[in-house]
Design a protein around this motif. Structure first.
Motif, PDB file in Angstrom:
ATOM      1  N   ARG A   1       0.643  -1.035   0.078  1.00 32.95           N
ATOM      2  CA  ARG A   1      -0.276  -0.248   0.226  1.00 32.95           C
ATOM      3  C   ARG A   1       0.724   1.093  -0.399  1.00 32.95           C
ATOM      4  O   ARG A   1       1.862   1.181   0.887  1.00 32.95           O
ATOM      5  CB  ARG A   1      -0.903   0.430   0.914  1.00 32.95           C
ATOM      6  CG  ARG A   1      -2.144  -1.188   1.000  1.00 32.95           C
ATOM      7  CD  ARG A   1      -2.710  -1.073   0.207  1.00 32.95           C
ATOM      8  NE  ARG A   1      -4.142  -1.801   0.605  1.00 32.95           N
ATOM      9  CZ  ARG A   1      -5.112  -2.251   0.045  1.00 32.95           C
ATOM     10  NH1 ARG A   1      -5.731  -0.563  -1.298  1.00 32.95           N
ATOM     11  NH2 ARG A   1      -5.863  -2.651  -0.139  1.00 32.95           N
ATOM     12  N   LEU A   2       0.569   2.196  -0.490  1.00 33.00           N
ATOM     13  CA  LEU A   2       0.683   3.542  -0.713  1.00 33.00           C
ATOM     14  C   LEU A   2       0.070   4.951  -0.077  1.00 33.00           C
ATOM     15  O   LEU A   2      -1.081   4.642  -0.768  1.00 33.00           O
ATOM     16  CB  LEU A   2       1.740   3.780  -1.828  1.00 33.00           C
ATOM     17  CG  LEU A   2       2.276   2.823  -2.791  1.00 33.00           C
ATOM     18  CD1 LEU A   2       1.716   1.760  -3.373  1.00 33.00           C
ATOM     19  CD2 LEU A   2       4.070   3.891  -3.234  1.00 33.00           C
ATOM     20  N   HIS A   3       0.330   5.128   0.251  1.00 30.10           N
ATOM     21  CA  HIS A   3      -0.736   6.547   0.739  1.00 30.10           C
ATOM     22  C   HIS A   3       0.425   8.451   0.439  1.00 30.10           C
ATOM     23  O   HIS A   3       1.384   8.326   0.494  1.00 30.10           O
ATOM     24  CB  HIS A   3      -1.808   6.652   2.050  1.00 30.10           C
ATOM     25  CG  HIS A   3      -1.989   5.590   2.252  1.00 30.10           C
ATOM     26  ND1 HIS A   3      -1.980   4.638   2.947  1.00 30.10           N
ATOM     27  CD2 HIS A   3      -3.024   4.902   2.270  1.00 30.10           C
ATOM     28  CE1 HIS A   3      -2.871   3.542   2.708  1.00 30.10           C
ATOM     29  NE2 HIS A   3      -4.234   4.008   2.540  1.00 30.10           N
ATOM     30  N   LEU A   4      -1.193   9.306   0.748  1.00 31.91           N
ATOM     31  CA  LEU A   4      -0.026  10.607   0.811  1.00 31.91           C
ATOM     32  C   LEU A   4       0.811  10.518   1.734  1.00 31.91           C
ATOM     33  O   LEU A   4      -0.172  10.701   3.424  1.00 31.91           O
ATOM     34  CB  LEU A   4      -1.600  12.090   0.110  1.00 31.91           C
ATOM     35  CG  LEU A   4      -1.423  11.835  -1.533  1.00 31.91           C
ATOM     36  CD1 LEU A   4      -2.374  12.660  -1.108  1.00 31.91           C
ATOM     37  CD2 LEU A   4      -0.043  12.788  -2.117  1.00 31.91           C
ATOM     38  N   ALA A   5       1.479  11.451   1.701  1.00 27.69           N
ATOM     39  CA  ALA A   5       2.154  11.651   3.777  1.00 27.69           C
ATOM     40  C   ALA A   5       2.936  13.251   3.621  1.00 27.69           C
ATOM     41  O   ALA A   5       3.640  13.367   2.242  1.00 27.69           O
ATOM     42  CB  ALA A   5       3.078  10.570   3.782  1.00 27.69           C
ATOM     43  N   ALA A   6       3.384  13.541   4.397  1.00 24.79           N
ATOM     44  CA  ALA A   6       4.125  14.853   4.758  1.00 24.79           C
ATOM     45  C   ALA A   6       4.525  15.059   5.908  1.00 24.79           C
ATOM     46  O   ALA A   6       4.235  14.754   6.711  1.00 24.79           O
ATOM     47  CB  ALA A   6       2.992  16.362   4.512  1.00 24.79           C
ATOM     48  N   SER A   7       5.991  15.624   6.580  1.00 20.14           N
ATOM     49  CA  SER A   7       6.035  16.184   7.528  1.00 20.14           C
ATOM     50  C   SER A   7       4.984  16.275   8.574  1.00 20.14           C
ATOM     51  O   SER A   7       4.094  17.325   7.837  1.00 20.14           O
ATOM     52  CB  SER A   7       7.630  16.711   7.173  1.00 20.14           C
ATOM     53  OG  SER A   7       7.370  18.177   6.858  1.00 20.14           O
ATOM     54  N   GLU A   8       5.382  16.896   9.643  1.00 19.47           N
ATOM     55  CA  GLU A   8       4.504  17.445  10.910  1.00 19.47           C
ATOM     56  C   GLU A   8       5.108  18.661  10.598  1.00 19.47           C
ATOM     57  O   GLU A   8       4.769  19.048  11.155  1.00 19.47           O
ATOM     58  CB  GLU A   8       5.009  16.474  12.028  1.00 19.47           C
ATOM     59  CG  GLU A   8       4.578  15.370  12.375  1.00 19.47           C
ATOM     60  CD  GLU A   8       3.021  15.282  12.542  1.00 19.47           C
ATOM     61  OE1 GLU A   8       2.657  16.349  12.590  1.00 19.47           O
ATOM     62  OE2 GLU A   8       2.424  13.651  12.659  1.00 19.47           O
ATOM     63  N   THR A   9       6.400  18.510  10.399  1.00 20.28           N
ATOM     64  CA  THR A   9       6.676  20.828  10.639  1.00 20.28           C
ATOM     65  C   THR A   9       5.768  21.148   8.672  1.00 20.28           C
ATOM     66  O   THR A   9       5.531  21.914   9.477  1.00 20.28           O
ATOM     67  CB  THR A   9       8.009  20.313  10.162  1.00 20.28           C
ATOM     68  OG1 THR A   9       9.172  19.295  11.110  1.00 20.28           O
ATOM     69  CG2 THR A   9       8.467  22.197   9.800  1.00 20.28           C
ATOM     70  N   TYR A  10       6.451  20.076   8.104  1.00 13.86           N
ATOM     71  CA  TYR A  10       5.490  21.213   7.027  1.00 13.86           C
ATOM     72  C   TYR A  10       3.693  21.561   6.789  1.00 13.86           C
ATOM     73  O   TYR A  10       3.750  22.187   7.337  1.00 13.86           O
ATOM     74  CB  TYR A  10       5.736  20.373   5.593  1.00 13.86           C
ATOM     75  CG  TYR A  10       4.810  21.091   4.485  1.00 13.86           C
ATOM     76  CD1 TYR A  10       5.515  21.813   3.646  1.00 13.86           C
ATOM     77  CD2 TYR A  10       3.733  20.105   3.624  1.00 13.86           C
ATOM     78  CE1 TYR A  10       4.671  21.834   2.489  1.00 13.86           C
ATOM     79  CE2 TYR A  10       2.607  20.319   2.848  1.00 13.86           C
ATOM     80  CZ  TYR A  10       3.706  21.416   2.423  1.00 13.86           C
ATOM     81  OH  TYR A  10       2.734  22.163   1.488  1.00 13.86           O
ATOM     82  N   LEU A  11       3.574  20.080   7.953  1.00  8.75           N
ATOM     83  CA  LEU A  11       2.015  20.805   8.252  1.00  8.75           C
ATOM     84  C   LEU A  11       1.288  21.646   9.344  1.00  8.75           C
ATOM     85  O   LEU A  11       0.967  22.170   8.539  1.00  8.75           O
ATOM     86  CB  LEU A  11       1.320  19.106   8.652  1.00  8.75           C
ATOM     87  CG  LEU A  11       0.947  17.590   7.447  1.00  8.75           C
ATOM     88  CD1 LEU A  11       1.170  16.345   7.588  1.00  8.75           C
ATOM     89  CD2 LEU A  11       0.436  18.154   5.761  1.00  8.75           C
ATOM     90  N   ALA A  12       2.543  21.275   9.804  1.00  8.70           N
ATOM     91  CA  ALA A  12       2.172  22.571  11.043  1.00  8.70           C
ATOM     92  C   ALA A  12       1.748  23.957  10.235  1.00  8.70           C
ATOM     93  O   ALA A  12       1.112  25.145  11.203  1.00  8.70           O
ATOM     94  CB  ALA A  12       2.676  22.359  12.627  1.00  8.70           C
TER      95      ALA A  12
ATOM     96  N   ILE B   1      -7.581   8.590  -0.687  1.00  2.92           N
ATOM     97  CA  ILE B   1      -6.506   8.600  -1.465  1.00  2.92           C
ATOM     98  C   ILE B   1      -5.716   7.579  -1.099  1.00  2.92           C
ATOM     99  O   ILE B   1      -5.450   7.703   0.434  1.00  2.92           O
ATOM    100  CB  ILE B   1      -5.396   9.421  -2.487  1.00  2.92           C
ATOM    101  CG1 ILE B   1      -6.164  10.611  -2.151  1.00  2.92           C
ATOM    102  CG2 ILE B   1      -4.475   8.911  -2.673  1.00  2.92           C
ATOM    103  CD1 ILE B   1      -5.402  12.381  -2.684  1.00  2.92           C
ATOM    104  N   SER B   2      -6.327   6.257  -1.713  1.00  2.00           N
ATOM    105  CA  SER B   2      -5.320   4.489  -1.160  1.00  2.00           C
ATOM    106  C   SER B   2      -4.945   4.102  -2.903  1.00  2.00           C
ATOM    107  O   SER B   2      -5.684   3.393  -3.040  1.00  2.00           O
ATOM    108  CB  SER B   2      -6.311   3.890  -1.061  1.00  2.00           C
ATOM    109  OG  SER B   2      -4.828   2.491   0.196  1.00  2.00           O
TER     110      SER B   2
END
Length: 298
Positions: free
Chosen positions: A163-174, A256-257
């Motif tokens: 499986r794959l998903h969209l992801a981002a860093s906690e810093t970026y999301l904040a 999105i998955s």
């Protein structure tokens, strides 16, 4: 004049099958190759071994004489093999695996370490390249791929889905706008593959999501993940790689998955190679277990 065992092996097949095509099937060789080898053997021995006719290949007197000696050599070879000590359960020698860098970086290290621990005399080489491997050129003993090839003399075995998903860093999301729907992605920097360096259609994740602009791109999935870790933006990440990227979390998981699969590719000539077959079984089961273990951590 000296003749090697491989020449005699081909000669025996033609003598017993009475045709190049039938001998080729037994030997798993192209009939034209068998014919060329027989021609070279006759030239080296300076003797005509077969009389060719519409009925097939018949032995000449010289061929009959060689047949007796070839069968003696065959019997001696079988006796020598029978006297060899029984093989141990452990593998030895060198085996080279070609793999896309996602599998090579996040799955194969543990899987191959475990196999190596159980088989101390085995040398395992992992070649991580963002491209398809050519087993016909013997670039590797076997390869892992994200799609099943349909051409070539290859044996293809599905290993497992992942499986794959969209992801981002906690810093970026904040520091940026919230991502609550796929439409929000247009306000975010995207990390992904260099479009003209995608070597397999199954890797064109962003195209499937309707995303065409990739401000931060690499041909390496490992580089992409590190871009995401450093706050570069949002990108598609293997679930099994997330444990290696602390501080990165998935987003839009329900909307999105993606699902893809790994396949083990081997050359057809190696189908009867017991050593490679045993290793392939251990590799496949190890990858399945490692994908399951790592995905359970997300």
């Amino acid at each position: 004049m000296q003749t090697n065992w491989d020449d005699l092996r081909l000669f025996l097949a033609v003598a017993r099958e009475h045709s190049l095509s039938a001998a080729g099937k037994v030997l798993r060789l192209d009939p034209a190759t068998v014919g060329r080898r027989m021609q070279k053997l006759e030239q080296s021995l300076q003797a005509t071994l077969f009389a060719k006719s519409q009925q097939g290949y018949a032995l000449t007197d010289a061929g009959i004489a060689l047949l007796a000696r070839a069968e003696q050599a065959e019997a001696a070879m079988r006796a020598a093999v029978a006297e060899l000590p029984a093989p141990t359960d452990r593998l030895s020698g060198q085996i080279r695996i070609g793999a896309p860098d996602g599998a090579a970086n996040y799955l194969l290290p543990k899987v191959c370490a475990d196999i190596g621990t159980a088989n101390p005399a085995l040398e395992i080489q992992i070649v991580a390249l963002p491209r398809v491997f050519n087993l016909s050129r013997r670039e590797a003993d076997m390869a892992i791929a994200v799609s099943a090839p349909t051409a070539g003399r290859l044996v293809v075995q599905k290993i497992t889905d992942y499986r794959l998903h969209l992801a981002a860093s906690e810093t970026y999301l904040a520091e940026t706008r919230d991502i609550t729907t796929p439409a929000d992605l247009r306000h975010h920097r995207i990390v992904g593959y260099i479009p003209d360096m995608i070597f397999d259609r199954e890797l064109d994740y962003l195209q499937d999501l309707g995303i065409t602009q990739v401000p931060l791109a690499s041909n390496s999935v490992s580089v992409q993940l590190n871009m995401i870790r450093q706050g570069g933006g949002v990108g598609v990440v293997h679930d099994f790689a997330l444990s290696a990227a602390p501080g990165v979390r998935r987003v839009l998981t329900e909307a999105i998955s993606l699902k893809r699969a790994f396949y083990l590719i081997r050359h057809e000539d190696d189908r009867r190679n017991a050593r490679l077959s045993r290793f392939a079984d251990m590799l496949s089961s190890g990858i399945r277990a490692e994908v399951s273990r790592l995905e359970a951590l997300t």
